[in-house]
Structures are given as C-alpha cells and as structure tokens.
Scaffold this active site. Sequence first.
Site, PDB file in Angstrom:
ATOM      1  N   LYS A   9     -20.422 -16.777-120.564  1.00 36.51           N
ATOM      2  CA  LYS A   9     -20.869 -17.301-119.271  1.00 36.51           C
ATOM      3  C   LYS A   9     -21.120 -16.144-118.285  1.00 36.51           C
ATOM      4  CE  LYS A   9     -18.372 -21.689-119.916  1.00 36.51           C
ATOM      5  NZ  LYS A   9     -17.380 -22.621-119.328  1.00 36.51           N
ATOM      6  N   TYR A  49     -24.498 -30.066-119.742  1.00 34.39           N
ATOM      7  CA  TYR A  49     -23.168 -30.585-119.421  1.00 34.39           C
ATOM      8  C   TYR A  49     -23.241 -32.037-118.926  1.00 34.39           C
ATOM      9  CZ  TYR A  49     -20.553 -26.144-119.825  1.00 34.39           C
ATOM     10  OH  TYR A  49     -19.906 -25.017-120.291  1.00 34.39           O
ATOM     11  N   PHE A  57     -16.166 -31.730-110.225  1.00 40.37           N
ATOM     12  CA  PHE A  57     -16.498 -30.296-110.288  1.00 40.37           C
ATOM     13  C   PHE A  57     -17.922 -30.033-110.773  1.00 40.37           C
ATOM     14  CE2 PHE A  57     -14.376 -31.343-114.349  1.00 40.37           C
ATOM     15  CZ  PHE A  57     -15.312 -30.899-115.271  1.00 40.37           C
ATOM     16  N   ARG A  85     -13.070 -22.076-131.017  1.00 38.18           N
ATOM     17  CA  ARG A  85     -12.297 -22.718-129.950  1.00 38.18           C
ATOM     18  C   ARG A  85     -10.907 -22.068-129.857  1.00 38.18           C
ATOM     19  NH1 ARG A  85     -14.526 -26.259-126.189  1.00 38.18           N
ATOM     20  NH2 ARG A  85     -12.456 -27.174-125.973  1.00 38.18           N
ATOM     21  N   THR A  91      -9.060 -24.306-121.764  1.00 35.36           N
ATOM     22  CA  THR A  91     -10.069 -24.330-120.692  1.00 35.36           C
ATOM     23  C   THR A  91      -9.602 -23.583-119.454  1.00 35.36           C
ATOM     24  OG1 THR A  91     -10.762 -26.503-121.501  1.00 35.36           O
ATOM     25  CG2 THR A  91     -11.512 -25.888-119.291  1.00 35.36           C
ATOM     26  N   ARG A 105     -10.233 -16.264-123.173  1.00 34.44           N
ATOM     27  CA  ARG A 105     -10.191 -16.752-121.792  1.00 34.44           C
ATOM     28  C   ARG A 105      -9.044 -16.114-121.004  1.00 34.44           C
ATOM     29  NH1 ARG A 105     -12.033 -23.040-122.956  1.00 34.44           N
ATOM     30  NH2 ARG A 105     -14.183 -22.766-122.270  1.00 34.44           N
ATOM     31  N   ASN A 115     -14.125 -19.466-116.731  1.00 34.74           N
ATOM     32  CA  ASN A 115     -13.347 -19.210-117.940  1.00 34.74           C
ATOM     33  C   ASN A 115     -14.148 -18.461-119.003  1.00 34.74           C
ATOM     34  OD1 ASN A 115     -15.036 -21.232-118.726  1.00 34.74           O
ATOM     35  ND2 ASN A 115     -13.437 -22.779-119.010  1.00 34.74           N
ATOM     36  N   HIS A 118     -17.926 -20.413-123.621  1.00 35.77           N
ATOM     37  CA  HIS A 118     -18.074 -21.806-124.053  1.00 35.77           C
ATOM     38  C   HIS A 118     -18.088 -21.850-125.569  1.00 35.77           C
ATOM     39  CE1 HIS A 118     -19.735 -25.864-124.565  1.00 35.77           C
ATOM     40  NE2 HIS A 118     -20.513 -25.316-125.489  1.00 35.77           N
ATOM     41  N   GLU A 129     -25.790 -28.965-129.479  1.00 32.99           N
ATOM     42  CA  GLU A 129     -25.892 -27.769-128.638  1.00 32.99           C
ATOM     43  C   GLU A 129     -26.716 -26.647-129.290  1.00 32.99           C
ATOM     44  OE1 GLU A 129     -21.868 -26.708-127.613  1.00 32.99           O
ATOM     45  OE2 GLU A 129     -21.593 -28.517-126.398  1.00 32.99           O
TER      46      GLU A 129
END
Length: 141
Positions: A9, A49, A57, A85, A91, A105, A115, A118, A129
């Site tokens: 990100k 998203y 948020f 993951r 998260t 993260r 964070n 993704h 995705e």
Amino acid sequence: MERTLAIIKPDGLLGNYTDDIKKTIIEYGSSIFKEKIVQLDEATVEQFYAQHSSKSFFSRLIKYMTSGPVLVMVLEKDNAIADWRALMGPTDASKAKITHPHSIRAKCGLDIERNCVHGSDSLKSAQREIPFFFKELSSGQ
Ligand code: IDP
C-alpha cells in the site's frame, strides 16, 4: 501451486519497505509471478473494496489507498493465500506489533488503517482480485 493478490500500500511503497517485503516473500518460497506499480483512483478503490462500502472507515480507506502509488503483485506458491496472510499479520498493525512482532504489518504498518500490505483472504477473493488488476489472468488461478 496457488496464487494470491498482494499489494504494498502507499505507506509501504513511500516508506521504502518494498525491498524488505519482496525479500521476505522470496525467502518464504513464493515467486512473484506478476507485478506492477499503479496509482489507484477513487473509483477503482471503491470497486476493489466494495464489501466495505457501508463501513464508517470507507472514505478514509479510499483516501489512504489513493494517497500514493501501490505495488500490486501476484504471488505463487503452495498455500499462497494463507501463507501470505500469515506473513502479513493481523489487520491492526498497532496490535500486530505486540502479538505478531515479526509480521510485515508489525514492522511496516502503523495502525488499523495504515497497515502497509493487502492480501486476498480466501480463494474466492483471490479469484476476483487477481483479474481485477491483471485482466490477462482472467480465471484468477
Ligand atoms: P484485511 O486487509 O486485513 O483483509 P479488512 O477488514 O478487509 O482487513 O479491511 C480492509 C482494509 O481497510 C484494512 O487493511 C485497513 O487498511 C482498512 N481498515 C479495516 N478496518 C478499519 C478500521 O476499523 N478503521 C480504519 N481502517 C480500517
């Protein structure tokens, strides 16, 4: 072999964490099958998203994800989805620093919003995705 979608990100890319994150990916046995840097626009983030559109948020998430370029990657290895993951950590990066200090993260993220990375959360997500960003991979897996 399984594929998953990973994103570094804007905070990760601008914070110069890209090389470290890629090193971690390779050391963990993944190959980076595809990668590209993209500047996302609001409409693209809204679509990506969409499942969070009713969340409080959501508008902050759009601002965050459009605040700078992102690096989008397709990772490939056995169990790629769950393994990436696990490498990312929880998260909330501020909690990850306590509970999963070696996670990406924990090292690169700041809080529940910023964070740093993704990863697809299921096979179904990965199948949506991957072609979302790489149209040439239309079956996703
Ligand atoms: P994930 O990225 O760990 O799968 P999701 O719940 O799918 O987590 O949330 C998507 C992204 O939205 C998160 O990575 C984070 O950037 C942001 N986010 C999630 N929950 C919150 C929140 O409570 N406040 C602000 N941003 C959030």
